[in-house]
Write a protein that holds these residues in place. Structure first.
Motif, PDB file in Angstrom:
ATOM      1  N   VAL A  82     -42.798   3.120  23.644  1.00  0.00           N
ATOM      2  CA  VAL A  82     -41.935   4.812  24.550  1.00  0.00           C
ATOM      3  C   VAL A  82     -40.625   3.456  25.074  1.00  0.00           C
ATOM      4  CG1 VAL A  82     -42.110   4.561  27.062  1.00  0.00           C
ATOM      5  CG2 VAL A  82     -43.982   5.288  25.164  1.00  0.00           C
ATOM      6  N   GLY A  83     -40.615   1.959  24.885  1.00  0.00           N
ATOM      7  CA  GLY A  83     -39.751   1.621  24.866  1.00  0.00           C
ATOM      8  C   GLY A  83     -38.146   1.941  23.879  1.00  0.00           C
ATOM      9  N   HIS A  84     -38.487   2.267  22.851  1.00  0.00           N
ATOM     10  CA  HIS A  84     -37.739   3.043  21.678  1.00  0.00           C
ATOM     11  C   HIS A  84     -37.191   4.112  22.742  1.00  0.00           C
ATOM     12  CE1 HIS A  84     -37.463  -0.068  19.023  1.00  0.00           C
ATOM     13  NE2 HIS A  84     -38.965   0.035  18.721  1.00  0.00           N
ATOM     14  N   HIS A  85     -38.360   4.868  23.237  1.00  0.00           N
ATOM     15  CA  HIS A  85     -37.255   6.190  23.574  1.00  0.00           C
ATOM     16  C   HIS A  85     -36.611   5.705  25.164  1.00  0.00           C
ATOM     17  CE1 HIS A  85     -37.650  10.444  25.499  1.00  0.00           C
ATOM     18  NE2 HIS A  85     -38.381  10.085  26.571  1.00  0.00           N
ATOM     19  N   VAL A  86     -37.215   4.716  25.967  1.00  0.00           N
ATOM     20  CA  VAL A  86     -36.052   4.716  27.143  1.00  0.00           C
ATOM     21  C   VAL A  86     -34.624   3.900  26.957  1.00  0.00           C
ATOM     22  CG1 VAL A  86     -35.706   2.721  29.043  1.00  0.00           C
ATOM     23  CG2 VAL A  86     -37.924   3.960  28.619  1.00  0.00           C
ATOM     24  N   GLN A  87     -34.911   3.071  25.388  1.00  0.00           N
ATOM     25  CA  GLN A  87     -33.314   3.262  24.879  1.00  0.00           C
ATOM     26  C   GLN A  87     -32.789   4.485  24.279  1.00  0.00           C
ATOM     27  OE1 GLN A  87     -35.416   0.628  21.427  1.00  0.00           O
ATOM     28  NE2 GLN A  87     -34.584  -1.088  22.662  1.00  0.00           N
ATOM     29  N   ASN A  88     -32.821   5.090  23.582  1.00  0.00           N
ATOM     30  CA  ASN A  88     -32.765   6.197  23.366  1.00  0.00           C
ATOM     31  C   ASN A  88     -31.754   7.691  24.381  1.00  0.00           C
ATOM     32  OD1 ASN A  88     -32.393   8.367  21.846  1.00  0.00           O
ATOM     33  ND2 ASN A  88     -34.058   9.701  22.107  1.00  0.00           N
ATOM     34  N   VAL A  89     -33.505   7.477  25.639  1.00  0.00           N
ATOM     35  CA  VAL A  89     -32.564   8.016  26.870  1.00  0.00           C
ATOM     36  C   VAL A  89     -31.275   7.142  27.578  1.00  0.00           C
ATOM     37  CG1 VAL A  89     -33.087   9.010  28.851  1.00  0.00           C
ATOM     38  CG2 VAL A  89     -34.633   9.311  26.858  1.00  0.00           C
ATOM     39  N   LEU A  90     -31.151   6.385  26.991  1.00  0.00           N
ATOM     40  CA  LEU A  90     -30.214   5.157  27.831  1.00  0.00           C
ATOM     41  C   LEU A  90     -29.224   5.273  27.645  1.00  0.00           C
ATOM     42  CD1 LEU A  90     -31.774   3.068  30.107  1.00  0.00           C
ATOM     43  CD2 LEU A  90     -31.337   5.126  30.408  1.00  0.00           C
ATOM     44  N   GLY A  91     -29.243   5.612  26.424  1.00  0.00           N
ATOM     45  CA  GLY A  91     -28.047   6.050  24.865  1.00  0.00           C
ATOM     46  C   GLY A  91     -27.695   4.360  24.343  1.00  0.00           C
ATOM     47  N   ILE A  92     -28.671   3.670  24.620  1.00  0.00           N
ATOM     48  CA  ILE A  92     -28.838   2.367  23.485  1.00  0.00           C
ATOM     49  C   ILE A  92     -29.238   2.730  22.447  1.00  0.00           C
ATOM     50  CG2 ILE A  92     -29.926   0.633  23.453  1.00  0.00           C
ATOM     51  CD1 ILE A  92     -30.775   0.824  26.531  1.00  0.00           C
ATOM     52  N   SER A  93     -29.716   3.382  22.032  1.00  0.00           N
ATOM     53  CA  SER A  93     -30.083   3.760  20.501  1.00  0.00           C
ATOM     54  C   SER A  93     -28.735   4.066  19.789  1.00  0.00           C
ATOM     55  CB  SER A  93     -31.354   4.959  20.656  1.00  0.00           C
ATOM     56  OG  SER A  93     -32.338   3.841  20.548  1.00  0.00           O
ATOM     57  N   GLY A  94     -28.172   5.336  20.429  1.00  0.00           N
ATOM     58  CA  GLY A  94     -26.781   6.114  19.705  1.00  0.00           C
ATOM     59  C   GLY A  94     -25.889   4.608  19.553  1.00  0.00           C
ATOM     60  N   LYS A  95     -25.988   3.923  20.525  1.00  0.00           N
ATOM     61  CA  LYS A  95     -25.026   2.399  20.344  1.00  0.00           C
ATOM     62  C   LYS A  95     -25.006   1.955  19.157  1.00  0.00           C
ATOM     63  CE  LYS A  95     -23.045   2.961  25.099  1.00  0.00           C
ATOM     64  NZ  LYS A  95     -22.912   2.080  26.150  1.00  0.00           N
ATOM     65  N   TYR A  96     -26.745   1.683  18.761  1.00  0.00           N
ATOM     66  CA  TYR A  96     -27.125   1.057  17.827  1.00  0.00           C
ATOM     67  C   TYR A  96     -26.814   1.269  17.000  1.00  0.00           C
ATOM     68  CZ  TYR A  96     -31.015  -0.371  14.739  1.00  0.00           C
ATOM     69  OH  TYR A  96     -31.277  -0.984  14.187  1.00  0.00           O
ATOM     70  N   GLU A  97     -26.995   2.516  16.656  1.00  0.00           N
ATOM     71  CA  GLU A  97     -26.667   3.588  15.521  1.00  0.00           C
ATOM     72  C   GLU A  97     -24.976   2.864  14.677  1.00  0.00           C
ATOM     73  OE1 GLU A  97     -28.804   4.948  13.197  1.00  0.00           O
ATOM     74  OE2 GLU A  97     -30.607   4.028  14.055  1.00  0.00           O
ATOM     75  N   ALA A  98     -24.472   3.774  15.514  1.00  0.00           N
ATOM     76  CA  ALA A  98     -23.529   3.861  15.694  1.00  0.00           C
ATOM     77  C   ALA A  98     -22.728   2.455  15.412  1.00  0.00           C
ATOM     78  CB  ALA A  98     -22.298   3.699  16.378  1.00  0.00           C
ATOM     79  N   ALA A  99     -23.147   1.359  16.155  1.00  0.00           N
ATOM     80  CA  ALA A  99     -22.910   0.125  15.563  1.00  0.00           C
ATOM     81  C   ALA A  99     -23.151  -0.941  14.044  1.00  0.00           C
ATOM     82  CB  ALA A  99     -23.205  -0.673  16.342  1.00  0.00           C
ATOM     83  N   ARG A 100     -24.357  -0.192  13.336  1.00  0.00           N
ATOM     84  CA  ARG A 100     -24.902  -0.416  12.404  1.00  0.00           C
ATOM     85  C   ARG A 100     -24.091  -0.059  11.335  1.00  0.00           C
ATOM     86  NH1 ARG A 100     -31.472  -1.653  11.487  1.00  0.00           N
ATOM     87  NH2 ARG A 100     -31.327  -2.695   9.236  1.00  0.00           N
ATOM     88  N   ALA A 101     -23.853   1.187  11.631  1.00  0.00           N
ATOM     89  CA  ALA A 101     -23.424   2.341  10.177  1.00  0.00           C
ATOM     90  C   ALA A 101     -22.186   1.448   9.468  1.00  0.00           C
ATOM     91  CB  ALA A 101     -22.740   3.580  10.811  1.00  0.00           C
ATOM     92  N   ARG A 102     -21.551   0.162  10.290  1.00  0.00           N
ATOM     93  CA  ARG A 102     -20.064  -0.002   9.956  1.00  0.00           C
ATOM     94  C   ARG A 102     -20.794  -1.474   9.820  1.00  0.00           C
ATOM     95  NH1 ARG A 102     -18.957   2.133  15.665  1.00  0.00           N
ATOM     96  NH2 ARG A 102     -19.152  -0.351  15.662  1.00  0.00           N
ATOM     97  N   MET A 103     -22.078  -2.198   9.734  1.00  0.00           N
ATOM     98  CA  MET A 103     -22.192  -3.202   9.605  1.00  0.00           C
ATOM     99  C   MET A 103     -22.939  -3.495   8.119  1.00  0.00           C
ATOM    100  SD  MET A 103     -23.790  -4.441  13.181  1.00  0.00           S
ATOM    101  CE  MET A 103     -23.491  -5.105  14.521  1.00  0.00           C
ATOM    102  N   SER A 104     -22.387  -4.297   7.158  1.00  0.00           N
ATOM    103  CA  SER A 104     -23.699  -5.577   6.223  1.00  0.00           C
ATOM    104  C   SER A 104     -25.155  -5.124   6.586  1.00  0.00           C
ATOM    105  CB  SER A 104     -23.670  -6.764   5.889  1.00  0.00           C
ATOM    106  OG  SER A 104     -23.842  -7.780   7.070  1.00  0.00           O
ATOM    107  N   ALA A 105     -25.653  -5.372   5.688  1.00  0.00           N
ATOM    108  CA  ALA A 105     -27.152  -5.291   5.701  1.00  0.00           C
ATOM    109  C   ALA A 105     -27.983  -6.389   6.373  1.00  0.00           C
ATOM    110  CB  ALA A 105     -27.711  -5.104   4.495  1.00  0.00           C
ATOM    111  N   ALA A 106     -27.200  -7.204   6.234  1.00  0.00           N
ATOM    112  CA  ALA A 106     -27.986  -8.952   6.962  1.00  0.00           C
ATOM    113  C   ALA A 106     -27.454  -8.828   8.843  1.00  0.00           C
ATOM    114  CB  ALA A 106     -27.057 -10.126   6.415  1.00  0.00           C
TER     115      ALA A 106
END
Length: 288
Positions: A167-191
């Protein structure tokens, strides 16, 4: 936990009998555990391992087929409905007092073996997970048996912590945190992406702690002596370092995606101690 007075959530769908999927092929529990570990630590799709095992056994991977049995009403589903119902009321209180807005509750799906999701086919081997596109938590209740027997983290609050983390992940999704995370991770190396994933997961742990603290404030009878310790024990049992050591005999920090046992316990404890969502900013923290 004392859940007798807790109203059950109406946002739970039980697919264990009527709406789930079953995957053929005679796969054993050992393969499932390996697939889970590979998914958890290295980002490998568990179906890659499961399908490979089916080929070695002479069974071509089969497409999931619908089950026909009726959903089961049992103690496990009642527990999940009551815990989820409490998270709904608690986060509604937090959203109204902190953000002056309503909390859009997630859906939770109970399933066995496999089930369709907006994130692809969900497998029991993945463990409990949250799918942002359909705003749904998915859980096979057999995970609780694994948590208790394999990892020594039993107890009703330990089980509630698992739901609260998702549910904490859902809260992150609602607050827009997950979207920012996905956008940032797409530009990063695996590590670097794994390191960012750790911060996301630790924040979900902290949010789970915030839920527990505020829920206790709302209902002093809900949390019983020893409950918080059960949650901390569960968080420690599924830390990356401990799981890697158990599964492969060595620790690979660059492969961490959820955080060490100590880190998971620290952020869960922080949420429990403060009951303040603002104290869960793992992304700005200098030290985890």
């Amino acid at each position: 936990m004392r859940l007798d007075d807790e109203a059950e959530s109406e946002n739970v769908e039980d697919r264990r009998g009527g709406g789930g999927l079953r995957v053929g092929g005679g796969i054993g529990i050992g393969t499932i555990v390996i697939a889970l570990a590979a998914s958890y630590f290295f980002g490998i799709n568990p179906m890659t391992i499961i399908n490979g095992a089916q080929v070695l056994q002479g069974n071509a991977p089969q497409h999931p087929t619908p089950t026909t049995a009726r959903p089961v009403e049992d103690q496990g589903s009642q527990f999940v409905r009551r815990v989820l119902g409490n998270t709904e009321r608690t986060w509604q209180h937090i959203f109204r007092t902190r953000f002056d807005q309503d909390y859009p509750a997630p859906k939770l799906v109970l399933f066995s073996d496999a089930t369709p999701t907006a994130c692809g086919t969900g497998q029991s081997a993945m463990g409990p997970f949250y799918c942002p596109p359909d705003r749904t938590v998915y859980i096979d209740l057999s995970f609780y048996r694994e948590l208790r027997d394999r990892f020594g983290a039993g107890g009703d609050f330990a089980q509630a912590y698992v739901i609260a983390h998702e549910v904490g992940h859902h809260v992150q999704n609602v607050l827009g945190i997950s979207g920012k995370y996905e956008a940032a991770r797409a530009r990063m190396s695996a590590a670097r992406g794994n390191a960012l994933s750790v911060r996301l997961e630790l924040q979900a742990d902290c949010f789970a702690g915030v839920w527990a603290a505020v829920a206790q404030q709302q209902n002093a009878r809900l949390i019983e002596p020893g409950d918080f310790e059960q949650g901390l024990n569960a968080a420690g049992a599924i830390g990356d370092d401990r799981l890697q050591r158990q599964s492969q005999g060595r620790v690979v920090p660059d492969a961490f995606t959820h955080g060490t046992s100590e880190q998971r316990q620290r952020w869960l404890r922080r949420g429990m101690a403060t009951g303040d969502i603002r104290q869960c900013d793992t992304f700005s923290a200098q030290s985890l």
